[in-house]
Design an enzyme around this catalytic site. Structure first.
Site, PDB file in Angstrom:
ATOM      1  CB  CYS A   2     -31.567  30.724 -10.042  1.00 12.41           C
ATOM      2  SG  CYS A   2     -32.358  29.044  -9.491  1.00 12.41           S
ATOM      3  NE  ARG A  27     -29.084  35.920  -8.516  1.00  7.78           N
ATOM      4  CZ  ARG A  27     -29.488  36.690  -7.574  1.00  7.78           C
ATOM      5  NH1 ARG A  27     -28.924  37.910  -7.400  1.00  7.78           N
ATOM      6  NH2 ARG A  27     -31.017  36.779  -7.442  1.00  7.78           N
ATOM      7  CD1 TRP A  74     -27.134  26.961  -5.029  1.00  5.96           C
ATOM      8  CD2 TRP A  74     -29.458  27.062  -4.280  1.00  5.96           C
ATOM      9  NE1 TRP A  74     -27.305  26.303  -3.945  1.00  5.96           N
ATOM     10  CE2 TRP A  74     -28.274  26.469  -3.238  1.00  5.96           C
ATOM     11  CE3 TRP A  74     -30.791  27.276  -3.984  1.00  5.96           C
ATOM     12  CZ2 TRP A  74     -28.936  26.200  -1.961  1.00  5.96           C
ATOM     13  CZ3 TRP A  74     -30.992  26.830  -2.728  1.00  5.96           C
ATOM     14  CH2 TRP A  74     -30.345  26.570  -1.595  1.00  5.96           C
ATOM     15  CG  ASN A 100     -33.895  34.183  -8.332  1.00  6.83           C
ATOM     16  OD1 ASN A 100     -33.642  33.344  -7.578  1.00  6.83           O
ATOM     17  ND2 ASN A 100     -33.631  35.404  -7.953  1.00  6.83           N
ATOM     18  N   GLY A 101     -36.418  31.912  -7.534  1.00  3.87           N
ATOM     19  CA  GLY A 101     -37.424  32.075  -6.680  1.00  3.87           C
ATOM     20  C   GLY A 101     -38.303  30.564  -6.363  1.00  3.87           C
ATOM     21  CD  GLU A 463     -17.097  34.480   8.924  1.00  2.00           C
ATOM     22  OE1 GLU A 463     -18.059  34.064   9.031  1.00  2.00           O
ATOM     23  OE2 GLU A 463     -16.623  34.609   7.813  1.00  2.00           O
ATOM     24  CE  LYS A 467     -16.322  32.421   5.181  1.00  3.67           C
ATOM     25  NZ  LYS A 467     -17.021  33.614   5.359  1.00  3.67           N
ATOM     26  CD  GLU A 470     -18.598  29.762   3.103  1.00  2.05           C
ATOM     27  OE1 GLU A 470     -19.499  29.828   2.258  1.00  2.05           O
ATOM     28  OE2 GLU A 470     -18.460  30.709   3.928  1.00  2.05           O
ATOM     29  CG  HIS A 486     -19.528  23.102  30.370  1.00  3.06           C
ATOM     30  ND1 HIS A 486     -19.835  22.979  31.661  1.00  3.06           N
ATOM     31  CD2 HIS A 486     -19.088  24.441  30.096  1.00  3.06           C
ATOM     32  CE1 HIS A 486     -19.540  23.878  32.497  1.00  3.06           C
ATOM     33  NE2 HIS A 486     -19.087  24.855  31.507  1.00  3.06           N
ATOM     34  CE  LYS A 581     -20.523  37.404  -2.327  1.00  2.00           C
ATOM     35  NZ  LYS A 581     -20.169  36.647  -0.984  1.00  2.00           N
TER      36      LYS A 581
HETATM   37  C1  F6R Z   1     -20.473  32.774   4.199  1.00  2.00           C
HETATM   38  C2  F6R Z   1     -21.304  33.603   3.338  1.00  2.00           C
HETATM   39  C3  F6R Z   1     -22.900  33.226   3.927  1.00  2.00           C
HETATM   40  C4  F6R Z   1     -23.497  34.745   3.907  1.00  2.00           C
HETATM   41  C5  F6R Z   1     -25.097  34.504   4.348  1.00  2.00           C
HETATM   42  C6  F6R Z   1     -25.671  36.103   4.442  1.00  2.00           C
HETATM   43  O1  F6R Z   1     -19.219  32.915   3.676  1.00  2.00           O
HETATM   44  O2  F6R Z   1     -21.179  33.997   2.505  1.00  2.00           O
HETATM   45  O3  F6R Z   1     -23.057  32.645   5.053  1.00  2.00           O
HETATM   46  O4  F6R Z   1     -22.851  35.552   4.827  1.00  2.00           O
HETATM   47  O5  F6R Z   1     -25.706  33.994   3.168  1.00  2.00           O
HETATM   48  O6  F6R Z   1     -25.688  36.566   3.241  1.00  2.00           O
HETATM   49  P1  F6R Z   1     -25.640  38.256   3.152  1.00  2.00           P
HETATM   50  O7  F6R Z   1     -24.635  38.839   4.017  1.00  2.00           O
HETATM   51  O8  F6R Z   1     -25.743  38.521   1.922  1.00  2.00           O
HETATM   52  O9  F6R Z   1     -27.264  38.668   3.792  1.00  2.00           O
END
Ligand code: F6R
Length: 586
Positions: A2, A27, A74, A100-101, A463, A467, A470, A486, A581
């Protein structure tokens, strides 16, 4: 998660609040709300959806005031409904709160407050805060003291803002384990989760610490600890420019940030040699090194582990931040925690390093946001220098993390690399962009997609899958290529797309054998390599680079594939559903 923002100004704050929220939508963006003091009452408007939805609300036309607070949500406690959106109000609507929290003991407090006659309108944990303050006011305390008394009853991690109907010249902000920053703008002051929300107005900021309460007026502020003792802070000048938040010619932040990698990787490589040396000394001076991260940063940690072992014979263990608790018995003064994080605000990471510090471990970090909690709580930090990343999916921050990790590995091993050659290679990777957009069309109806790679390429398989899932919501998994036989091969049937990361390094022939096994079972293989092979149904050509750099030139096409797959499927790549994010909850 949030985003919260409050503003006290000499003019109308509504536009400022909505604009600030827009810059914090990363956020959370499932619902949004604003509360403005119009001189007599606190007018609250909240809707399900994004800030743009709120901006269309006809009630906003008649809303104005010089002090207000706002929230982009969020959801954690309570579904996505207008009632659960913030601000939340006390029974008599005289106290408004955005938060937020998580309030961990909310159920207990709610039961107690209900017994005292409080009526709750939402199913959130947040709503207990205004009711609790309302209850404390009944004891005859003034607003600040009632707030402090309430705060001392809360358990959890939180940052929240309070606006009192009966005090129309100030806002209160409270911080414990979630970021909260005061922005000092001359004739208007702010208090918010992120400087991005007010950077347009001021670069002067104060970063509150845990267990602090701030009273923010139009041109003054006071900060106390939870015991009510005044605390003095220095004012920081923010380094980021407001213009870095513009999309420029790109349709989405995500695409802009993918393209920025041509430069951002090399800005990250450009570390001060003395700082890297200090980092290396710390890494070498301990018995145990744990590298910690979440999501994409965890994948960068896996690459760090490979490189430290391969190039410097420095053993390190990688731990998902959220799983760190099980390792606590092994942490002592001879342990070093290397935390990797774009935001520097990820709750799982902060919690791991705090526990580690309590047991005497030292903490190094690799972070993008210079003013983040992680940067401030680490003994020493190297920065990504890639500028703000707005797209929810990590793109340029991942390759910048790799660049910092390479810089450390080079110093640890007393080696160097030809960065000019790498720079040319990175520019050439963008030649495949149209092809990736085409492949996203080809696999428009695919339900699953797998990614395989060995050695350094395995974290890139993870990775690439992260990507894709998500951004496009396609079910995707990354596997160590050697593990296919396996169990995973059972998932392969006619037409299932598999992305094989198969550069011309020592893993090439083994991975090619795995490609043959996949083909024999009907998979459609996208080969990402610098060597063409007839086994590939589609060949995505990457430039040849020194073998340790393949992760960089492999991941950029995978980011493009995820981006274009999202577009093909009608999703907004900047705001994937259910995500945020900065993950500031555990
Ligand atoms: C994926 C993504 C998340 C962040 C994760 C850690 O694209 O953005 O998986 O990598 O939430 O976030 P940070 O790097 O900010 O600790």
């Amino acid at each position: 998660m949030c985003g919260i923002i409050g503003c006290v100004s000499d003019s109308d704050v509504l536009e400022i609040l909505l604009d600030g929220l827009t810059n914090m939508e990363y956020r959370g963006y499932d619902s949004v709300g604003v509360g403005v003091h119009d001189g007599k009452t606190i007018k609250v408007i909240k809707v399900v959806g994004r800030v743009a939805e709120l901006a269309k609300n006809p009630d906003l036309k008649s809303t104005c005031g010089k002090i207000g607070l706002a929230h982009t949500r969020w959801a954690t406690h309570g579904g996505v409904t207008p009632e659960n959106a913030h601000p939340h109000l006390s029974c008599d609507r005289s106290i408004a709160v955005v938060h937020n929290g998580i309030i961990e003991n909310y159920q207990l407090l709610k039961n107690e407050l209900e017994l005292k006659g409080h009526i709750f309108r939402s199913t959130t944990d947040t709503e207990i805060i205004p009711h609790l303050i309302e209850e404390e006011l009944k004891t005859g305390r003034n607003q600040r003291d009632a707030l402090l008394a309430a705060v001392n009853k809360l358990k959890g991690s939180y940052a929240f803002l309070v606006l009192f109907r009966d005090l129309n010249d100030r806002l209160y902000g409270v911080r414990k384990d979630a970021p909260l920053i005061i922005g000092l703008g001359g004739n208007k002051n702010f208090v918010a989760s992120d400087v991005l929300s007010f950077l347009k107005h001021t670069k002067e900021a104060i970063f509150l610490d845990n267990f602090e309460v701030a009273e923010v007026r139009r041109n003054s502020y006071t900060i106390w600890n939870f015991n009510g003792e005044e605390v003095l802070h220095t004012i920081s000048t923010l380094a980021w420019e407001a213009t870095s938040f513009q999309k420029k010619e790109f349709t989405h932040y995500t695409l802009k940030e993918i393209h920025e990698q041509r430069e951002s990787i090399f800005k990250a490589f450009n570390q001060d040699i003395n700082e890297v040396d200090r980092f290396c000394l710390s890494l070498q001076g301990v018995n145990r090194v744990y590298i910690i991260g979440a999501g994409t940063s965890y994948h960068a940690a896996l690459i760090a582990k490979h490189l430290f072992i391969k190039m410097a014979k420095l053993p390190a263990e990688v731990i998902l931040a959220s799983e760190f608790e099980d390792y606590i018995p092994l942490v002592d003064e001879d342990t070093l925690l290397l935390a990797i994080s774009q935001s520097g605000e990820t709750a799982d990471v902060l919690s791991a390093i705090n526990v580690g510090k309590r047991k005497g471990a030292s903490v190094l970090s690799i972070v993008n946001t210079p003013t983040s909690s992680l940067a401030r709580e680490s003994d020493y930090t190297l920065y990504l220098k890639c500028g703000p990343e707005v797209g929810v999916a990590a793109t340029k921050s991942f390759t910048a993390q790799l660049a910092v990790i390479y810089s450390i590995a080079f110093r640890l091993s007393n080696t160097a690399a030809d960065l000019q050659r790498l720079s040319k290679a990175v520019n050439r990777v963008f030649d495949v962009e149209r092809q990736l957009a085409y492949l996203a069309q080809v696999f428009l109806t695919a339900k699953d997609c797998y990614f395989i790679g060995r050695g350094l390429n395995y974290p890139i398989a993870l990775e690439g899958a992260l990507k894709l899932k998500e951004l496009s919501y396609i079910h995707a998994e990354g596997f160590a290529a050697g593990e296919l036989k396996h169990g995973t091969l059972a998932l392969i049937s006619e037409g299932v797309p598999v992305v094989a990361l198969n550069p011309n390094d020592k893993t090439y022939h083994d991975t090619l054998s795995n490609v043959a096994e996949l083909k024999a079972r009907g998979a459609k293989v996208i080969g990402v390599s610098d060597v063409a092979n007839p086994l590939y149904d589609y060949y995505v050509e990457i430039p040849s680079v020194e073998s340790i750099f393949y992760p960089i030139v492999e991941v950029i096409p995978l980011q493009m594939f995820a981006y274009y797959s999202a577009l093909e499927r009608g999703q907004n790549p900047d705001y994937p559903r259910n995500l945020a994010k900065s993950v500031t909850v555990k």
